[in-house]
Design a protein around this motif. Sequence first.
Motif, mmCIF file in Angstrom:
data_model
loop_
_atom_site.group_PDB
_atom_site.id
_atom_site.type_symbol
_atom_site.label_atom_id
_atom_site.label_comp_id
_atom_site.label_asym_id
_atom_site.label_seq_id
_atom_site.Cartn_x
_atom_site.Cartn_y
_atom_site.Cartn_z
ATOM 1 N N VAL A 1 0.836 -1.207 0.000
ATOM 2 C CA VAL A 1 0.000 0.000 0.000
ATOM 3 C C VAL A 1 0.866 1.250 0.000
ATOM 4 N N ARG A 2 1.947 1.232 0.762
ATOM 5 C CA ARG A 2 2.842 2.390 0.793
ATOM 6 C C ARG A 2 3.433 2.650 -0.589
ATOM 7 N N ASP A 3 3.807 1.575 -1.292
ATOM 8 C CA ASP A 3 4.339 1.731 -2.647
ATOM 9 C C ASP A 3 3.267 2.291 -3.585
ATOM 10 N N ILE A 4 2.044 1.800 -3.447
ATOM 11 C CA ILE A 4 0.952 2.282 -4.288
ATOM 12 C C ILE A 4 0.722 3.772 -4.061
ATOM 13 N N LEU A 5 0.641 4.177 -2.809
ATOM 14 C CA LEU A 5 0.374 5.578 -2.499
ATOM 15 C C LEU A 5 1.527 6.467 -2.944
ATOM 16 N N ARG A 6 2.761 5.970 -2.823
ATOM 17 C CA ARG A 6 3.905 6.742 -3.293
ATOM 18 C C ARG A 6 3.813 6.955 -4.804
ATOM 19 N N SER A 7 3.404 5.907 -5.530
ATOM 20 C CA SER A 7 3.268 6.034 -6.981
ATOM 21 C C SER A 7 2.160 7.010 -7.352
ATOM 22 N N VAL A 8 1.050 6.966 -6.616
ATOM 23 C CA VAL A 8 -0.047 7.898 -6.871
ATOM 24 C C VAL A 8 0.406 9.332 -6.625
ATOM 25 N N ASP A 9 1.126 9.551 -5.527
ATOM 26 C CA ASP A 9 1.617 10.894 -5.222
ATOM 27 C C ASP A 9 2.584 11.371 -6.295
ATOM 28 N N GLN A 10 3.432 10.474 -6.783
ATOM 29 C CA GLN A 10 4.385 10.857 -7.816
ATOM 30 C C GLN A 10 3.678 11.201 -9.122
ATOM 31 N N LEU A 11 2.552 10.540 -9.390
ATOM 32 C CA LEU A 11 1.776 10.885 -10.573
ATOM 33 C C LEU A 11 1.255 12.318 -10.468
#
Length: 293
Positions: A68-78
């Motif tokens: 989940v942390r990786d997913i949220l980091r990717s969303v934030d980077q988008l």
Amino acid sequence: MTLRQLRYFDALAHHAHFGRAAAACAVSQPALSMQIKDLEEALGAALVERGGRSIRLTAFGLEASLRVRDILRSVDQLGELAQMSRNRISGRLRIGMIPTIAPYLLPAVIGAITREHPHVEIEVREAQTSKLIEELGDGRLDTAIVALPVFEPSLTEVALFTEDFLLVRPAEDAEEPVPTGDMLREMRLLLLEEGHCFRNQALSFCNMPSSSPRKALEANSFSTLVQMVRAGMGVTLIPEMAVAVETGSGTVSVVRFKDPQPSRTVGMVWRKTSPLAGQFLKLTELLGRPPEP
């Protein structure tokens, strides 16, 4: 699954407490608890063991928290990529500052950022350097202002300015000679408690070990240290940016050391992979001078 559920679960995994996680997400505890329950039903597996005031992640929950942390980091980077394409920062900017900088530099930082990026929503996190570096690595912060260097290979660090440390001593000592670092070892030296990088910088000037000195007393803020000096308990060092705020009443003596003066470099750090790196670099140009005394 929804991003809201993932963010709530990430907060719960971080705080290990429903109340604190709800507060961090600015929602009620029942609302957060319901979203976590809905997420568990969507996944078909329990994420947390509920019991008492604290919670414990299940084995699946521990593994899920990392994903989940990786997913949220990717969303934030988008989102950051979208901001970069507009050549400005908008939306949420999470910035950290250490406690020996935040009270004095924060107004200038907020003003500079909002003038350049009027649509940004700034969230400020005050913590010691080690915690800020950890949260930068986890993607919980976008950038931080700390004392350099930080020696973290994954981060870009850019110096903003260098400022001197000044000696604060009782007003009745104003006419006494300015002590050297070696002389301070023989005086009652008041220091910040362990964990503050400023403490180690002050001890380095005095050629004292980082462990608690024999004659030192400790506090958790410059304000308390100055009050202790006013009470005649000893002397202390504070950075130049703090002088106007902490010694404005004039009831203590503030003096510069002779050259070479003790000092620190204040800088800004961010992840090398951040899409906002170019915007942060521009911000360092705006912030690259100490606040007016």
